[in-house]
Design a protein around this motif. Sequence first.
Motif, PDB file in Angstrom:
ATOM      1  N   GLU A 135       3.388  11.499  -3.590  1.00  0.00           N
ATOM      2  CA  GLU A 135       4.616  10.738  -3.808  1.00  0.00           C
ATOM      3  C   GLU A 135       5.582  11.529  -4.690  1.00  0.00           C
ATOM      4  N   GLN A 136       5.047  12.186  -5.720  1.00  0.00           N
ATOM      5  CA  GLN A 136       5.899  12.985  -6.595  1.00  0.00           C
ATOM      6  C   GLN A 136       6.506  14.164  -5.841  1.00  0.00           C
ATOM      7  N   GLN A 137       5.735  14.758  -4.928  1.00  0.00           N
ATOM      8  CA  GLN A 137       6.266  15.862  -4.127  1.00  0.00           C
ATOM      9  C   GLN A 137       7.408  15.386  -3.231  1.00  0.00           C
ATOM     10  N   LEU A 138       7.284  14.189  -2.677  1.00  0.00           N
ATOM     11  CA  LEU A 138       8.371  13.626  -1.874  1.00  0.00           C
ATOM     12  C   LEU A 138       9.637  13.448  -2.710  1.00  0.00           C
ATOM     13  N   VAL A 139       9.459  13.005  -3.949  1.00  0.00           N
ATOM     14  CA  VAL A 139      10.604  12.871  -4.859  1.00  0.00           C
ATOM     15  C   VAL A 139      11.184  14.248  -5.165  1.00  0.00           C
ATOM     16  N   ASN A 140      10.310  15.216  -5.469  1.00  0.00           N
ATOM     17  CA  ASN A 140      10.773  16.574  -5.778  1.00  0.00           C
ATOM     18  C   ASN A 140      11.532  17.188  -4.610  1.00  0.00           C
ATOM     19  N   ASP A 141      11.075  16.897  -3.398  1.00  0.00           N
ATOM     20  CA  ASP A 141      11.716  17.434  -2.190  1.00  0.00           C
ATOM     21  C   ASP A 141      12.967  16.648  -1.802  1.00  0.00           C
ATOM     22  N   VAL A 142      13.253  15.595  -2.532  1.00  0.00           N
ATOM     23  CA  VAL A 142      14.359  14.683  -2.224  1.00  0.00           C
ATOM     24  C   VAL A 142      14.268  14.239  -0.766  1.00  0.00           C
ATOM     25  N   ALA A 143      13.044  13.871  -0.369  1.00  0.00           N
ATOM     26  CA  ALA A 143      12.833  13.333   0.973  1.00  0.00           C
ATOM     27  C   ALA A 143      13.688  12.080   1.157  1.00  0.00           C
ATOM     28  N   TRP A 144      13.833  11.348   0.121  1.00  0.00           N
ATOM     29  CA  TRP A 144      14.797  10.266   0.058  1.00  0.00           C
ATOM     30  C   TRP A 144      15.301  10.186  -1.360  1.00  0.00           C
ATOM     31  N   ASP A 148       0.851  -1.180   0.000  1.00  0.00           N
ATOM     32  CA  ASP A 148       0.000   0.000   0.000  1.00  0.00           C
ATOM     33  C   ASP A 148       0.895   1.241   0.000  1.00  0.00           C
ATOM     34  N   PRO A 149       0.510   2.299  -0.706  1.00  0.00           N
ATOM     35  CA  PRO A 149       1.342   3.512  -0.747  1.00  0.00           C
ATOM     36  C   PRO A 149       1.639   4.093   0.634  1.00  0.00           C
ATOM     37  N   GLN A 150       0.741   3.902   1.572  1.00  0.00           N
ATOM     38  CA  GLN A 150       0.935   4.465   2.911  1.00  0.00           C
ATOM     39  C   GLN A 150       2.224   3.953   3.551  1.00  0.00           C
ATOM     40  N   ASP A 151       2.579   2.705   3.245  1.00  0.00           N
ATOM     41  CA  ASP A 151       3.761   2.107   3.855  1.00  0.00           C
ATOM     42  C   ASP A 151       5.056   2.747   3.344  1.00  0.00           C
ATOM     43  N   PHE A 152       5.008   3.343   2.149  1.00  0.00           N
ATOM     44  CA  PHE A 152       6.186   3.987   1.569  1.00  0.00           C
ATOM     45  C   PHE A 152       6.173   5.499   1.749  1.00  0.00           C
ATOM     46  N   ALA A 210      -4.942   9.923  -5.044  1.00  0.00           N
ATOM     47  CA  ALA A 210      -4.613  10.960  -4.057  1.00  0.00           C
ATOM     48  C   ALA A 210      -3.144  10.874  -3.644  1.00  0.00           C
ATOM     49  N   TYR A 211      -2.609   9.660  -3.591  1.00  0.00           N
ATOM     50  CA  TYR A 211      -1.203   9.491  -3.206  1.00  0.00           C
ATOM     51  C   TYR A 211      -0.227   9.947  -4.297  1.00  0.00           C
ATOM     52  N   MET A 212      -0.604   9.799  -5.560  1.00  0.00           N
ATOM     53  CA  MET A 212       0.351  10.017  -6.656  1.00  0.00           C
ATOM     54  C   MET A 212       1.045  11.374  -6.618  1.00  0.00           C
ATOM     55  N   PRO A 213       0.312  12.509  -6.548  1.00  0.00           N
ATOM     56  CA  PRO A 213       1.030  13.793  -6.505  1.00  0.00           C
ATOM     57  C   PRO A 213       1.833  13.974  -5.224  1.00  0.00           C
ATOM     58  N   ASP A 222      11.311  25.279   1.872  1.00  0.00           N
ATOM     59  CA  ASP A 222      10.020  24.694   1.510  1.00  0.00           C
ATOM     60  C   ASP A 222       9.418  23.855   2.642  1.00  0.00           C
ATOM     61  N   ALA A 223       9.786  24.143   3.888  1.00  0.00           N
ATOM     62  CA  ALA A 223       9.256  23.372   5.022  1.00  0.00           C
ATOM     63  C   ALA A 223       7.738  23.452   5.093  1.00  0.00           C
ATOM     64  N   THR A 224       7.171  24.600   4.723  1.00  0.00           N
ATOM     65  CA  THR A 224       5.706  24.744   4.738  1.00  0.00           C
ATOM     66  C   THR A 224       5.064  23.797   3.734  1.00  0.00           C
ATOM     67  N   THR A 225       5.666  23.676   2.561  1.00  0.00           N
ATOM     68  CA  THR A 225       5.167  22.741   1.550  1.00  0.00           C
ATOM     69  C   THR A 225       5.273  21.309   2.054  1.00  0.00           C
ATOM     70  N   GLN A 226       6.347  20.998   2.753  1.00  0.00           N
ATOM     71  CA  GLN A 226       6.522  19.656   3.305  1.00  0.00           C
ATOM     72  C   GLN A 226       5.413  19.338   4.307  1.00  0.00           C
ATOM     73  N   VAL A 227       5.064  20.299   5.140  1.00  0.00           N
ATOM     74  CA  VAL A 227       3.975  20.088   6.106  1.00  0.00           C
ATOM     75  C   VAL A 227       2.656  19.863   5.370  1.00  0.00           C
ATOM     76  N   GLN A 228       2.432  20.613   4.285  1.00  0.00           N
ATOM     77  CA  GLN A 228       1.209  20.425   3.496  1.00  0.00           C
ATOM     78  C   GLN A 228       1.174  19.021   2.883  1.00  0.00           C
ATOM     79  N   THR A 229       2.337  18.535   2.459  1.00  0.00           N
ATOM     80  CA  THR A 229       2.413  17.172   1.930  1.00  0.00           C
ATOM     81  C   THR A 229       2.063  16.165   3.018  1.00  0.00           C
ATOM     82  N   GLN A 230       2.545  16.381   4.242  1.00  0.00           N
ATOM     83  CA  GLN A 230       2.216  15.492   5.349  1.00  0.00           C
ATOM     84  C   GLN A 230       0.708  15.462   5.612  1.00  0.00           C
ATOM     85  N   VAL A 231       0.081  16.625   5.573  1.00  0.00           N
ATOM     86  CA  VAL A 231      -1.369  16.696   5.776  1.00  0.00           C
ATOM     87  C   VAL A 231      -2.089  15.940   4.661  1.00  0.00           C
TER      88      VAL A 231
END
Length: 202
Positions: free
Chosen positions: A153-162, A95-99, A148-151, A122-131
């Motif tokens: 997940e893409q934001q996490l990639v854009n933010d280089v969260a990992w 499930d996407p939630q696990d990743f 709902a997960y797709m954008p 972009d910490a504010t954007t990161q918080v919005q992604t968490q929400v």
Amino acid sequence: AMSLLQAGMAEEGITSLPPIKITYSTGPTLGLLMTAIRQMWSTVLNVNVAANVEDFTKELGDINQSVCTTPATPAVCLGKGIQMWSIGWSADYPDPQDFTTLQFDNGVANNQANYGQNTALDATTQVQTQVGLEKADAMPAGAARFNAYMPLEQQLVNDVAWLPLYQTSGVEVIKPYVSGWVDNAQASTPPDDWANIFITVH
């Protein structure tokens, strides 16, 4: 890649990178992989990354020391814990939630990178992604939830969260007379599926 690196350095107002060290656990396969990756960074980006090889248990402890329990301030969190590390993740369920949420939501144990709890521009954007992740988690299973997960997940990639380095692939051969088998990205069969899997007449 070089152009993006130079643009990022200019954005940060720096002309050279500080010393970079990547921590990873002992093991011949991972050692070969990390040697190849470090060589690619050196060849393509002219960035030298030193290796810090540790026992896996020590690495886990060092990674957990990187967690900031309060929103980061330079005095509190800058330089806290290890700088960069390599570790694998095998999902507990397909499930996407696990990743996503389990790795990067506010206050979760695996958010050692302090996503959403840092001083980035972009910490504010990161918080919005968490929400957004939390909202997707609460949706019922189905296409709308995955969409709902797709954008996010893409934001996490854009933010280089990992920085995903590789994904393993697997091959399965299923006989045509096996009925009810449903494959998934984790290549595992949920317990409730077994009641629907059977061998047809052949």
